[in-house]
Write a protein that holds these residues in place. Sequence first.
Motif, short mmCIF file in Angstrom:
data_model
loop_
_atom_site.label_atom_id
_atom_site.label_comp_id
_atom_site.label_asym_id
_atom_site.label_seq_id
_atom_site.Cartn_x
_atom_site.Cartn_y
_atom_site.Cartn_z
N THR A 70 -1.53 3.90 21.79
CA THR A 70 -1.52 2.85 20.96
C THR A 70 -0.30 3.17 19.66
O THR A 70 0.40 3.86 19.52
CB THR A 70 -2.63 3.08 19.75
OG1 THR A 70 -3.81 2.47 20.56
CG2 THR A 70 -2.97 1.23 18.58
N LEU A 71 0.39 1.83 19.83
CA LEU A 71 2.06 1.60 19.40
C LEU A 71 1.58 1.63 18.00
O LEU A 71 2.25 1.67 16.98
CB LEU A 71 3.08 1.40 20.42
CG LEU A 71 3.39 2.50 21.55
CD1 LEU A 71 3.78 2.04 21.95
CD2 LEU A 71 3.02 3.62 21.31
N ASP A 72 0.55 0.20 17.93
CA ASP A 72 0.99 -0.28 16.58
C ASP A 72 -0.54 -0.94 16.60
O ASP A 72 -1.41 -2.19 17.94
CB ASP A 72 1.68 -1.20 16.93
CG ASP A 72 2.01 -2.16 15.82
OD1 ASP A 72 1.46 -1.93 14.42
OD2 ASP A 72 2.38 -3.43 15.64
N GLU A 73 -1.18 -0.77 15.72
CA GLU A 73 -2.29 -1.69 14.79
C GLU A 73 -2.97 -1.69 13.67
O GLU A 73 -1.87 -1.55 12.92
CB GLU A 73 -3.62 -0.62 15.59
CG GLU A 73 -3.89 0.26 15.08
CD GLU A 73 -4.34 1.14 15.96
OE1 GLU A 73 -5.56 1.20 15.91
OE2 GLU A 73 -4.05 2.99 14.89
N GLY A 74 -4.08 -2.78 13.43
CA GLY A 74 -3.88 -2.74 12.31
C GLY A 74 -5.20 -4.45 12.32
O GLY A 74 -5.94 -4.72 12.71
N ARG A 93 -1.38 -3.95 18.96
CA ARG A 93 -0.66 -5.08 18.96
C ARG A 93 -0.02 -4.29 20.12
O ARG A 93 1.17 -5.14 20.16
CB ARG A 93 -0.14 -4.95 17.10
CG ARG A 93 -1.33 -5.73 16.72
CD ARG A 93 -0.81 -5.50 15.17
NE ARG A 93 -2.23 -6.69 14.44
CZ ARG A 93 -2.10 -6.57 12.60
NH1 ARG A 93 -1.43 -5.48 12.05
NH2 ARG A 93 -3.01 -6.54 12.14
N LYS A 94 0.15 -3.43 19.97
CA LYS A 94 1.38 -3.06 20.70
C LYS A 94 0.74 -1.70 21.61
O LYS A 94 0.47 -0.46 20.96
CB LYS A 94 2.32 -3.04 20.38
CG LYS A 94 3.87 -2.05 21.28
CD LYS A 94 5.00 -2.09 20.30
CE LYS A 94 6.54 -2.15 21.34
NZ LYS A 94 7.56 -1.23 20.72
#
Length: 268
Positions: free
Chosen positions: A122-126, A140-141
């Motif tokens: 995981t590189l981007d999450e929220g 997200r990425k």
Amino acid sequence: MKIKSCPIRVKAGPEDGLEEGEFLVYPSTFTRTPDSYGDVVAKGAFIDTIAAWKESGNVLPGLYGHRLDDPDFFVAAALDMGEDDHGWWVKGVFDLESPKGAQVYRLVKGRRINQLSFAFETLDEGSVELEDGGKANELRKVNVYEFSFVPVGANQDTSIVAVKALADQIAADVKAGRAISAKNEQVLREAAEKVIGAAKDIEEVLSAALAVEEENEDQDQASGTGPSPEKRPDQAPPVKASPNPSVSLAAELLLLSVTDVAEKGVLL
């Protein structure tokens, strides 16, 4: 490294309008229903990793059961991939010259395997609010390493990769102050018991084999047919390698996983 899986309708072979050995799958979809980890995947999450794979000139591998430790389980390869409104799709081909590749192809064509999984970072999450008012963690990425054909989805699996991913998830839940699911904790406990049991079995086998080997060496030395190396009092005994590297890897990964979780305050 984490894993995700979902049941799919695999298109494979001439019966589905493809060439022999070819398949078309969706390793991940953009459904807004959270999975067992509470995650949903955002559209666009795979765009960068798809571009990176294509630009590198390397081929995204298709495995059976996330078996990264054995080249025999690299059963397929991606020919092309991309995103559409439904999800991340992969068009690939099985290695029909490989016995395992041909076997998995037959299982997929016969609809005996209909789940797919993939390993990723995981590189981007929220956090995101869903239409029903619920909340989920949105990926997200991501950076994808491989996709795998699996008989049972990884969320229900106790394979080494799944255990490591589950331990990572529990550690992340603790760090974020989220409650740990009783199901996830039970799966990790059961996996730990299996690995510990396998390690004990191997220890017994190694001990017996070592005893026989030492007895044979003593007999050879007594009869004068074998070497009689000098032994220093401070010399450490040789390390015997496990005959099953997968179990050694399992124990190592499980130890790292449980240690990582324990450091974050989880008592297993």
